[in-house]
Design an enzyme around this catalytic site. Sequence first.
Site, PDB file in Angstrom:
ATOM      1  N   PHE A 175     -76.281  21.497  23.799  1.00  0.00           N
ATOM      2  CA  PHE A 175     -76.286  22.457  24.929  1.00  0.00           C
ATOM      3  C   PHE A 175     -75.069  22.337  25.835  1.00  0.00           C
ATOM      4  O   PHE A 175     -74.197  21.524  25.603  1.00  0.00           O
ATOM      5  CB  PHE A 175     -77.615  22.475  25.678  1.00  0.00           C
ATOM      6  CG  PHE A 175     -78.058  21.203  26.373  1.00  0.00           C
ATOM      7  CD1 PHE A 175     -77.216  20.133  26.572  1.00  0.00           C
ATOM      8  CD2 PHE A 175     -79.372  21.114  26.858  1.00  0.00           C
ATOM      9  CE1 PHE A 175     -77.654  19.000  27.242  1.00  0.00           C
ATOM     10  CE2 PHE A 175     -79.820  19.981  27.521  1.00  0.00           C
ATOM     11  CZ  PHE A 175     -78.955  18.929  27.709  1.00  0.00           C
ATOM     12  N   GLU A 176     -74.976  23.210  26.813  1.00  0.00           N
ATOM     13  CA  GLU A 176     -73.794  23.346  27.700  1.00  0.00           C
ATOM     14  C   GLU A 176     -72.536  23.660  26.873  1.00  0.00           C
ATOM     15  O   GLU A 176     -71.443  23.216  27.193  1.00  0.00           O
ATOM     16  CB  GLU A 176     -73.564  22.064  28.524  1.00  0.00           C
ATOM     17  CG  GLU A 176     -74.734  21.611  29.360  1.00  0.00           C
ATOM     18  CD  GLU A 176     -74.999  22.481  30.580  1.00  0.00           C
ATOM     19  OE1 GLU A 176     -74.091  23.202  31.038  1.00  0.00           O
ATOM     20  OE2 GLU A 176     -76.133  22.441  31.076  1.00  0.00           O
TER      21      GLU A 176
END
Lengths: 570, 248
Positions: free
Chosen positions: A393-394
């Site tokens: 993620f990110e």
Amino acid sequence: MTTRESRCVGYLFSDRSHETIMTPEMFTAEQRALFGAVAAFTEKEVVPRRKEIEAKTPGLMAALLKKAGGIGALGLDIADEHGGSGTDKTTSMLMAESISREGGFAVSFGAHTGIGTLPIVFFGTDEQKQRYLPALATGEKLAAYALTEAGSGSDALAARATATLSADGKHWILNGQKQWITNAGFADVFIVFAKIDGTQFTGFIVERGMPGVSIGPEEHKLGIRGSSTCTLILENVPVPVQNVLGEPGRGHRIAFNVLNVGRLKLGVFAVGGVKSILRETLPYARERRQFGKALIEFPLIREKFATLLADLYALESMGYRATGAIDAYTAETGKGMEALEELNIESSILKVFGSELLGRAADEALQILGGYGYMEDYPLAKVYRDVRINRIFEGTNEINRMLVPGVLLKRAMKGQLPLMDAFQAASASVSLPEDVVDRATVQARTLALILTGRAAMQFMQGLEEEQEALAALADIHQAAFGLDSVRRRLVQADNQALHLPLARAYAIQEMDRLIARAGRFALDLGGAELHAELAPLLAPLPVSRTAALREVATRYVERGQYWLGAGTVA
Amino acid sequence: MKILVTVKRVMDYNVKPKVKPDGSGVVTDGVNMIVNPFDEIAVEESLKLKEKNGGEVVVLSIGTKDTTTQIRAALAMGADRGILVLADGSVDPDAAARLIKAVYEQEKPDLVVLGKQAIDDDSSQAGQLLAEYLGLPQATFASKVDVAGKTVTVTREVDGGLETISFDMPGVVTADLRLNTPRYASLPGIMKAKKKEVKEFTPAALGVDIAPKVKVLKLEEPKARQAGQKVPDVATLVGKLRNEAKAL
């Protein structure tokens, strides 16, 4: 006279050495006190409830977040006038480090304070800030960020959710499904991205109570099971026009800028995560006896600890250097969001290096525990599952690797960075200092400059498609950033003896990795000729790696903990 | 009401103390220091009393300049201002009591609240000595404190039950473990604490001689335990217990 570093990629320019970088040794008494307060909160409120958190005990996560709000931990990035305490980035990142002891809680905390709250902080109108921020600062209301859809993950702008103006012009009617939304199970406020008339990508503030909002069931995840992850379903949701966030059609600005913070924060979360893993593992290694000796007496076990400690030292050095530069930029210009954008190359490097170090730490710690590590009764199995998400993620690590040289070259082309001159000036016949840390820094910086310059010239506009080259360059820049940050932290330290073993061990192991990566890349890019030209820069440091790592391990075992950074005595 | 509450800077209880090679004390270099936990309870109780009855909470500590950190910790919890009496080296409970008395005479609080003891030397004397020197009533080891008008009612845990006593202010209370659970300092509280006043005095300025009445001659670590032995059978065990350990 020294000035504080406030611009990006300082590691590429040897003539910026008059600048002071931010280091953990410069934390103020107040920052240390804040760190201690949050660490105590985490230790007493979060860590003892790991099992209940993991079991998704109904109401617990929201209650813990509200409790964190009670001590002011949710309002650090929110200005005084909106009920927060408006600290600088270094302080708010320190809090992120001290709260990262339990994966599920850390992710929920990050989703609320970071991607959930910051869009309003950065892009909200005064009226929106007054309406939402005070309640988000106390935890009375909790936030989530809804960007991803089933068909659009990394390619976020391909979202299909739509917004259509109502007949009376008072509402945007939102339709669509947002997938894997952290905190969705209990969040009151959602930052939602949808396309006006199917084209203009725009941010909206959506409230849970609005008609047509519903939440799907909890997902069953590999790790961070304590965090809530559901689908947000929007069916003809009438969102008041006052709830448009930022300008219509400019939603990508929100999405990308918020990700810059998220990446930086993830790097700092990893500092706390690695420290926490080491703290769980050392007691076991001391108590567990095999062949009549404690595990910690075996050189290969010590080597595992030492390798992780040296990289932790580098991650911490890079992380707080970046937050310090963001604070200095903000102090100079008054523009906090621009500061985050300025340092986004560093943020991407931190995200990649931090998440991968955290992954290695969990893996090696589990290995030290051996069969016990594989049992769910011991904490490492859960940690091993929890940390995996960080590489996804990110922005996946692949996306972030593309961004490092991509953004750098874009800035160079626009003339925002004097990189073309630096590429020209860089030469493999540069004189190499004697000291290993200095020497590694010069080798890595020169390699980064020469290889980035060569790749840009060779592929020109086509570089964007050369993903293998971009990823190699990202790793080479990570080494240059890491080594330069470590070297400067060492030079700036009052008590260098505390730093030297870590700095030397890191320099040696980072150079070994760099040589493999850069050597292969040079061959791919320019064949044997380029490789031969770069030979002096591709030489390993002429000292014993084993001796350097043993020194780190000896210190570590003597002290019983990582002895620098936040949470230790100044 | 005005409350004077004391905090002592002590070694973190998570740290395993090491005696200095010359036996003159314990190693404090590089060791985390905290507010004595009983004093934290005293601060919490003072803040609660202030919240209920209004007034002011003044934090007092004795120590080097570094002790400001512990005063700020109490200010971060919500105390109003601080006083630091600068003193190097060890201050014995008697000297501490006389210093607190001097500050009491300047500040004229309604109540002095202390922890029942400090976790470093475990003397548990300062509160009692202070009350004696001031000629004030004392209620030690409080597990419950109520204030109504001028009267303070204190519940104490004694062997086999609870004892309730009361006195009219001014007076001295020392806090026991179960009196309350100290609050977390809020982060805005920590930031505000930086701006609160901390006045400094020297013992000389307060007219107190802090030369210790009790002299510590030497500290020693407990002897390391010897490793266990494995014996082949019960007969050997009994033999060893009888002849070597002299336990039988």
